[in-house]
Design an enzyme around this catalytic site. Structure first.
Site, short mmCIF file in Angstrom:
data_model
loop_
_atom_site.label_atom_id
_atom_site.label_comp_id
_atom_site.label_asym_id
_atom_site.label_seq_id
_atom_site.Cartn_x
_atom_site.Cartn_y
_atom_site.Cartn_z
N TRP A 149 0.83 -1.21 0.00
CA TRP A 149 0.00 0.00 0.00
C TRP A 149 0.87 1.25 0.00
O TRP A 149 0.50 2.26 -0.61
CB TRP A 149 -0.91 -0.01 1.23
CG TRP A 149 -1.74 1.24 1.39
CD1 TRP A 149 -2.98 1.47 0.88
CD2 TRP A 149 -1.37 2.42 2.11
NE1 TRP A 149 -3.41 2.72 1.24
CE2 TRP A 149 -2.44 3.33 1.99
CE3 TRP A 149 -0.24 2.80 2.84
CZ2 TRP A 149 -2.42 4.60 2.58
CZ3 TRP A 149 -0.22 4.06 3.43
CH2 TRP A 149 -1.30 4.94 3.29
N HIS A 150 2.02 1.19 0.67
CA HIS A 150 2.87 2.37 0.77
C HIS A 150 3.50 2.76 -0.56
O HIS A 150 3.84 3.93 -0.75
CB HIS A 150 3.98 2.13 1.80
CG HIS A 150 3.53 2.30 3.22
ND1 HIS A 150 2.87 1.29 3.91
CD2 HIS A 150 3.61 3.34 4.07
CE1 HIS A 150 2.58 1.73 5.13
NE2 HIS A 150 3.02 2.96 5.24
N GLY A 151 3.68 1.85 -1.45
CA GLY A 151 4.29 2.21 -2.72
C GLY A 151 4.49 1.01 -3.61
O GLY A 151 4.61 -0.13 -3.14
#
Length: 493
Positions: free
Chosen positions: A323-325
């Protein structure tokens, strides 16, 4: 439009003045929504189309779920919501990542890369507002919140400008009921909101933006640097990402408080945690609780045996990392956190031991000085071990190149006792100034933790003390304001 810019100051002042002049609840909502859309379009006007798509899509799906007469219809509309929201993320956030990964595998196998390159620009804040609207529909499906009939209120929930691009991730049950009343202003909300905004602004501008160049100098080209420099670089990044992200959250909460709307905290002194489990109760609270409630528990949580519990932890944290990247180092970072959480669960670290059935709890005994000293030493050791693994995780989060990451992890884990500060003073970076800033941050961090929070301390000061603190903060902002305004780290997620 960054929080630390004159453009945002003009927007916020205009909204506050307009809300003071307008006493009708509907008109107040229209003002907030227009301001939110203007704020989002300041990044790139074309992306307002995507925000409007998510808003209309989940508004009507939420109504359909609420009106469904059978479980099958509810299931159908929930699947539509998940498919459309995750589809938006898949296209805009992960398409390039997937295509590049396939090409890398083909090249590694000796074949010519066959997947065409696409140039999809990542819309700012997409991960946050898709999670907002998707979580809302899940709550409607579960019966935790009623379907919102007012499109105006729902549109504000999705696009609310203080937290639109980097959270906290709001729950509909927390936010929507606050829109049922007319916004009224009082001096207390304005004062406390301004104090909180000022704390966040100092975190971002004075601390995060001034320690960031040291971390950049180290990790832009870490090969050949000694362990001491790698350690200082990762400490600098740990300070940077905390002050950058929690500073954003403080400014978002301060802005919202001035508007008369409370949004939840997102950080609770994570660097005081003594276990990784405790760290995740304190760091990015809105995301970790979202992943727990909407992913870990639906997967089965800890209800289906030990093996399934560990599987669910690894899946949840791995997807949380992704989700972060759209990069493999974020996946590795997420899986690393899953391994740490699983290890703590395996060894029952940080969990309270229940009293056996039928047994009486022993009455507390007054601890001797030696016992208190031993307990303090154990707490300190637990804190040091926990923070060692937290900062090792920040290496995985920060370094994208595989070869650089392997080198940095090796130097972090196997200390070479070479204390030359080579590579720290590149360009205009004064390493000793940055180190002093980091030491000052940790001292204030520990002190404010013991005093109950810096913003709360400011709120409790007498009026002359608050003015003195505000003048000191203003002087620090003017003195240390960086030459180039930098976006918040989490804007890229």
């Amino acid at each position: 439009m960054l929080f630390q810019t004159s453009e945002y100051a003009i927007l916020l002042t205009s909204v506050l003045l307009a809300l003071v002049l307008v006493r009708t609840r509907t008109l107040q909502h229209v003002i907030i929504l227009i301001a939110s859309w203007i704020f989002y379009m300041s990044w790139d006007p074309i992306f307002i189309i995507l925000l409007l798509y998510c808003t209309f899509n989940d508004y009507f799906i939420g109504i359909a779920i609420g009106a469904a007469k059978t479980q099958a219809r509810k299931n159908f509309w929930l699947v539509v919501s998940l498919f459309t929201n995750l589809g938006v993320l898949a296209v805009f956030k992960y398409a390039n990542f997937c295509l590049d990964s396939v090409n890398d595998v083909l090249t590694w196998l000796g074949y010519q890369a066959a997947m065409p390159a696409v140039n999809i620009v990542l819309p700012v804040g997409i991960s946050f507002y898709t999670f907002h609207s998707m979580g809302y529909n899940i709550d409607v499906y579960r019966g935790k919140t009623p379907a919102e009939r007012s499109f105006l209120r729902f549109a504000i929930y999705v696009a609310y400008f203080p937290q639109l691009v980097a959270g906290p991730i709001l729950r509909a049950g927390q936010f929507l009921p606050q829109l049922s009343r007319t916004i009224t202003f009082d001096a207390e909300n304005l004062r406390r909101g301004a104090n909180l905004f000022l704390v966040g602004l100092v975190k971002k501008v004075v601390v995060a933006d001034n320690v960031a160049p040291l971390a950049d100098n180290v990790f832009n080209d870490p090969q050949g640097l000694p362990s001491a420099v790698i350690w200082l670089g990762v400490l600098a990044f740990g300070v940077q990402i905390y002050c950058d992200f929690s500073g954003y959250t403080d400014m978002a909460r301060g802005t919202s408080r001035m508007l008369g709307i409370e949004i939840p905290i997102n950080f609770n002194y994570p660097y005081m945690a003594t276990t990784i489990t405790d760290f995740w109760r304190r760091w990015h609270i809105s995301l970790s609780s979202w992943l727990r409630d909407y992913l870990y528990i639906p997967l089965g949580g800890n209800r289906h045996g030990v093996a399934m519990t560990y599987r669910n932890l690894m899946l949840t944290m791995g997807l949380g990392g992704l989700w972060h990247g759209a990069a493999w180092n974020f996946v590795i970072w997420g899986l690393y956190q899953g391994v740490l959480l699983s290890a703590e669960r395996l060894f029952n670290i940080g969990e309270a031991r229940p009293v056996a059935a039928g047994a009486e709890a022993a009455p507390p005994r007054r601890a001797s000085g030696a016992q208190r000293a031993l307990a303090g030493a154990r707490t300190l050791l637990a804190w040091l071990i926990c923070q060692y693994f937290v900062y090792l995780g920040w290496l995985l989060f920060r370094v994208h190149s595989a070869s650089d990451l392997v080198y940095c992890v090796r130097k972090y884990v196997v200390f070479d006792f070479d204390f030359r500060l080579a590579g720290l003073g590149v360009g205009n970076v004064n390493p000793f100034f940055v180190i002093s800033m980091m030491i000052l941050f940790f001292l204030i961090h520990v002190t404010s933790y013991r005093l109950g929070g810096l913003a709360n301390v400011l709120d409790r000061l007498p009026r002359w003390g608050q003015w003195s603190a505000a003048c000191t903060a203003t002087f620090a902002l003017l003195w240390f304001w960086p030459e180039v305004e930098t976006a918040f780290i989490y804007f890229q997620f």
